[in-house]
Write an enzyme that holds these catalytic residues in place. Sequence first.
Site, mmCIF file in Angstrom:
data_model
loop_
_atom_site.group_PDB
_atom_site.id
_atom_site.type_symbol
_atom_site.label_atom_id
_atom_site.label_comp_id
_atom_site.label_asym_id
_atom_site.label_seq_id
_atom_site.Cartn_x
_atom_site.Cartn_y
_atom_site.Cartn_z
ATOM 1 N N GLU A 1 0.912 -1.194 -0.098
ATOM 2 C CA GLU A 1 -0.005 0.038 -0.157
ATOM 3 C C GLU A 1 1.014 1.314 -0.046
ATOM 4 O O GLU A 1 1.830 1.491 0.702
ATOM 5 C CB GLU A 1 -1.014 0.028 1.179
ATOM 6 N N PHE B 1 0.930 5.885 -0.686
ATOM 7 C CA PHE B 1 0.269 6.944 -1.064
ATOM 8 C C PHE B 1 1.076 7.494 -2.278
ATOM 9 O O PHE B 1 2.262 7.219 -2.350
ATOM 10 C CB PHE B 1 0.529 7.975 0.134
ATOM 11 N N PRO B 2 0.357 8.165 -3.296
ATOM 12 C CA PRO B 2 1.020 8.381 -4.266
ATOM 13 C C PRO B 2 2.217 9.640 -4.107
ATOM 14 O O PRO B 2 2.121 10.343 -3.315
ATOM 15 C CB PRO B 2 0.063 9.062 -5.323
ATOM 16 N N PRO B 3 3.026 9.250 -4.908
ATOM 17 C CA PRO B 3 4.368 10.283 -4.789
ATOM 18 C C PRO B 3 3.986 11.668 -5.280
ATOM 19 O O PRO B 3 3.207 12.087 -6.074
ATOM 20 C CB PRO B 3 5.447 9.778 -5.758
ATOM 21 N N HIS C 1 -7.663 2.682 -3.429
ATOM 22 C CA HIS C 1 -8.056 2.932 -2.100
ATOM 23 C C HIS C 1 -8.591 4.259 -2.143
ATOM 24 O O HIS C 1 -7.640 5.071 -1.907
ATOM 25 C CB HIS C 1 -6.846 2.667 -1.097
ATOM 26 N N ASP D 1 -10.953 9.711 7.214
ATOM 27 C CA ASP D 1 -10.785 10.373 8.195
ATOM 28 C C ASP D 1 -11.499 11.677 8.172
ATOM 29 O O ASP D 1 -11.269 12.164 7.111
ATOM 30 C CB ASP D 1 -9.587 10.484 8.999
#
Length: 113
Positions: free
Chosen positions: A14, A16-18, A74, A106
């Site tokens: 998993e 997070f995109p760069p 996701h 969140d």
Amino acid sequence: GGGCGGAEAFYALEFFPPNTPDGARNLISRVDRFGQAASPPLWVDVTWCLNSGKRAMETLVAAKAVCGLSVQLHLSCTGLTRDMADGVLEDCIEAGIFSLLIIRGDPPPGGGQ
């Protein structure tokens, strides 16, 4: 047999995109090395949120095309309108991404929905 139905261990990645093109190249290079391993991940998951939308989709498309891995979007829905969510789903269909993990996400700092 391996994977979910077998007795062998498995894993997924998993990310997070760069934030930068150099970061994207570095990430895809690393994902590709995982994909070449004796036990590659079953899938690669990249988090999509309001701040990372286009970068997340580009990262998934690259992981799928360059690394030949199964991918999953996701999707964090915090702050998304229905029209925005529909757009993300249309982008997924267009990119051939059919595995999705959709969560509420969140709440933003300071409350809200």
